[in-house]
Motif scaffolding. Structure first.
Motif, PDB file in Angstrom:
ATOM      1  N   UNK A 196       0.837  -1.206   0.000  1.00 29.16           N
ATOM      2  CA  UNK A 196       0.000   0.000   0.000  1.00 29.16           C
ATOM      3  C   UNK A 196       0.871   1.254   0.000  1.00 29.16           C
ATOM      4  N   UNK A 197       1.976   1.210   0.738  1.00 32.38           N
ATOM      5  CA  UNK A 197       2.893   2.350   0.766  1.00 32.38           C
ATOM      6  C   UNK A 197       3.551   2.552  -0.597  1.00 32.38           C
ATOM      7  N   UNK A 198       3.908   1.465  -1.277  1.00 26.23           N
ATOM      8  CA  UNK A 198       4.499   1.565  -2.619  1.00 26.23           C
ATOM      9  C   UNK A 198       3.514   2.206  -3.594  1.00 26.23           C
ATOM     10  N   UNK A 199       2.261   1.737  -3.550  1.00 25.22           N
ATOM     11  CA  UNK A 199       1.252   2.293  -4.447  1.00 25.22           C
ATOM     12  C   UNK A 199       1.035   3.778  -4.175  1.00 25.22           C
ATOM     13  N   UNK A 200       1.072   4.154  -2.900  1.00 28.95           N
ATOM     14  CA  UNK A 200       0.920   5.569  -2.564  1.00 28.95           C
ATOM     15  C   UNK A 200       2.085   6.393  -3.093  1.00 28.95           C
ATOM     16  N   UNK A 201       3.309   5.843  -3.031  1.00 24.73           N
ATOM     17  CA  UNK A 201       4.480   6.573  -3.532  1.00 24.73           C
ATOM     18  C   UNK A 201       4.446   6.697  -5.052  1.00 24.73           C
ATOM     19  N   UNK A 202       3.860   5.723  -5.724  1.00 22.11           N
ATOM     20  CA  UNK A 202       3.682   5.834  -7.183  1.00 22.11           C
ATOM     21  C   UNK A 202       2.715   6.967  -7.485  1.00 22.11           C
ATOM     22  N   UNK A 203       1.642   7.015  -6.732  1.00 23.66           N
ATOM     23  CA  UNK A 203       0.615   8.031  -6.972  1.00 23.66           C
ATOM     24  C   UNK A 203       1.140   9.442  -6.747  1.00 23.66           C
ATOM     25  N   UNK A 204       2.002   9.620  -5.722  1.00 26.35           N
ATOM     26  CA  UNK A 204       2.469  10.985  -5.445  1.00 26.35           C
ATOM     27  C   UNK A 204       3.826  11.299  -6.075  1.00 26.35           C
ATOM     28  N   UNK A 205       4.385  10.352  -6.838  1.00 32.21           N
ATOM     29  CA  UNK A 205       5.619  10.591  -7.574  1.00 32.21           C
ATOM     30  C   UNK A 205       6.892  10.454  -6.768  1.00 32.21           C
ATOM     31  N   UNK A 206       6.803   9.956  -5.540  1.00 28.55           N
ATOM     32  CA  UNK A 206       7.999   9.877  -4.687  1.00 28.55           C
ATOM     33  C   UNK A 206       8.678   8.508  -4.727  1.00 28.55           C
ATOM     34  N   UNK A 207       8.207   7.613  -5.541  1.00 28.31           N
ATOM     35  CA  UNK A 207       8.763   6.262  -5.537  1.00 28.31           C
ATOM     36  C   UNK A 207      10.238   6.263  -5.946  1.00 28.31           C
ATOM     37  N   UNK A 208      11.022   5.450  -5.278  1.00 24.88           N
ATOM     38  CA  UNK A 208      12.458   5.310  -5.547  1.00 24.88           C
ATOM     39  C   UNK A 208      12.676   4.028  -6.348  1.00 24.88           C
ATOM     40  N   UNK A 209      13.096   4.187  -7.612  1.00 19.56           N
ATOM     41  CA  UNK A 209      13.312   3.026  -8.487  1.00 19.56           C
ATOM     42  C   UNK A 209      14.799   2.722  -8.662  1.00 19.56           C
ATOM     43  N   UNK A 210      15.642   3.261  -7.824  1.00 15.75           N
ATOM     44  CA  UNK A 210      17.082   3.071  -7.986  1.00 15.75           C
ATOM     45  C   UNK A 210      17.501   1.615  -7.798  1.00 15.75           C
ATOM     46  N   UNK A 211      16.676   0.837  -7.123  1.00 19.17           N
ATOM     47  CA  UNK A 211      17.033  -0.557  -6.884  1.00 19.17           C
ATOM     48  C   UNK A 211      17.159  -1.353  -8.178  1.00 19.17           C
ATOM     49  N   UNK A 212      16.425  -0.918  -9.225  1.00 23.59           N
ATOM     50  CA  UNK A 212      16.471  -1.671 -10.487  1.00 23.59           C
ATOM     51  C   UNK A 212      17.877  -1.606 -11.078  1.00 23.59           C
ATOM     52  N   UNK A 213      18.412  -0.398 -11.237  1.00 33.90           N
ATOM     53  CA  UNK A 213      19.766  -0.259 -11.797  1.00 33.90           C
ATOM     54  C   UNK A 213      20.812  -0.843 -10.857  1.00 33.90           C
ATOM     55  N   UNK A 214      20.619  -0.685  -9.554  1.00 34.79           N
ATOM     56  CA  UNK A 214      21.591  -1.253  -8.600  1.00 34.79           C
ATOM     57  C   UNK A 214      21.658  -2.766  -8.730  1.00 34.79           C
ATOM     58  N   UNK A 215      20.524  -3.400  -8.923  1.00 37.99           N
ATOM     59  CA  UNK A 215      20.490  -4.859  -9.087  1.00 37.99           C
ATOM     60  C   UNK A 215      21.181  -5.269 -10.372  1.00 37.99           C
ATOM     61  N   UNK A 216      20.912  -4.522 -11.455  1.00 41.60           N
ATOM     62  CA  UNK A 216      21.539  -4.847 -12.746  1.00 41.60           C
ATOM     63  C   UNK A 216      23.052  -4.663 -12.704  1.00 41.60           C
ATOM     64  N   UNK A 217      23.511  -3.578 -12.071  1.00 42.31           N
ATOM     65  CA  UNK A 217      24.966  -3.360 -11.960  1.00 42.31           C
ATOM     66  C   UNK A 217      25.626  -4.470 -11.146  1.00 42.31           C
ATOM     67  N   UNK A 218      24.932  -4.937 -10.086  1.00 47.39           N
ATOM     68  CA  UNK A 218      25.481  -6.021  -9.276  1.00 47.39           C
ATOM     69  C   UNK A 218      25.611  -7.323 -10.072  1.00 47.39           C
ATOM     70  N   UNK A 219      24.837  -7.427 -11.136  1.00 49.89           N
ATOM     71  CA  UNK A 219      24.892  -8.610 -11.994  1.00 49.89           C
ATOM     72  C   UNK A 219      25.821  -8.414 -13.195  1.00 49.89           C
TER      73      UNK A 219
END
Length: 223
Positions: A196-219
């Motif tokens: 629910x907190x993730x969906x709320x952060x998507x709605x208000x534009x505050x979501x942090x998507x940095x984990x996607x690139x961090x995961x890819x770089x780790x691979x």
């Protein structure tokens, strides 16, 4: 009683509060908190009106094409039960239709999960009694046996024991051992809060998507 025609005792009684602890939690969230190792199989799909199902498992094992012991299970079931039927995944003969649906509703049964075929889809689609099945066949069943009630079964590859709590929604069906239900329910509700907190952060534009690139770089992916 001969092997193949056995009716065992019901599973242990499940306190109402244990069942209610899982009420309102999507099957997907419960599955996540069972290690994603348990599922009713993608082949078992809902055919009723979409009402969410939750109840206590009465299990049936029957030979493909025969529903004698399903009839008996309906007669001995208690209000709030879900009949879970291991019919071997066979789709040659339907094992459940409008007459049995009507009987089941009168008994207070809240659902049926069958690794096999059903028929009379118009009646089932209009009903709030949960019906999950592998498929449909207009060809009717035999009523000779053998079959067994309240024994461990497998539906769609998922093991189910008598007394398990069975839940079902549009995503499918899942069985939870009653002894593990309180812990699973607690973990699932925590996950619901996080989502629910993730969906709320998507709605208000505050979501942090940095984990996607961090995961890819780790691979080792160059970005």
């Amino acid at each position: 009683m001969p092997i193949g025609f056995r009716i065992a005792a019901r599973g242990p009684a499940v306190p109402r509060e244990v069942i209610e602890s899982l009420s309102g939690i999507p099957t997907s969230i419960v599955s996540d908190n069972m290690g994603r190792l348990y599922a009713g199989g993608a082949a078992l799909r809902p055919y009723h009106d979409g009402t969410v199902m939750i109840g206590v498992a009465v299990t049936v094992r029957t030979r493909p094409g025969d529903n004698l012991m399903i009839h008996k299970a309906i007669d001995i079931a208690e209000p709030g039960d879900v009949l879970v039927v291991d019919a071997g995944g066979d789709l040659t003969n339907s094992l459940f239709g409008e007459i049995m649906l009507t009987l089941a509703r009168r008994r207070g049964i809240v659902g049926l999960v069958i690794d096999g075929a059903i028929r009379d889809l118009d009646a089932i689609a209009a009903s709030s009694l949960g019906v999950y099945a592998r498929g449909v066949s207009h060809r009717g069943p035999y009523k000779d046996g053998p079959g067994e009630i309240n024994v461990p079964v497998s539906v769609g590859g998922q093991p189910v024991s008598p007394g398990d709590i069975v839940i079902g929604d549009a995503d499918g069906v899942l069985a939870i051992p009653a002894s593990e239900a309180p812990e699973i329910a607690s973990l699932a509700r925590q996950q619901m809060e996080r989502e629910a907190a993730i969906l709320a952060s998507i709605a208000d534009g505050s979501i942090d998507r940095s984990w996607v690139d961090a995961t890819l770089r780790a691979k080792g992916v160059a970005l």
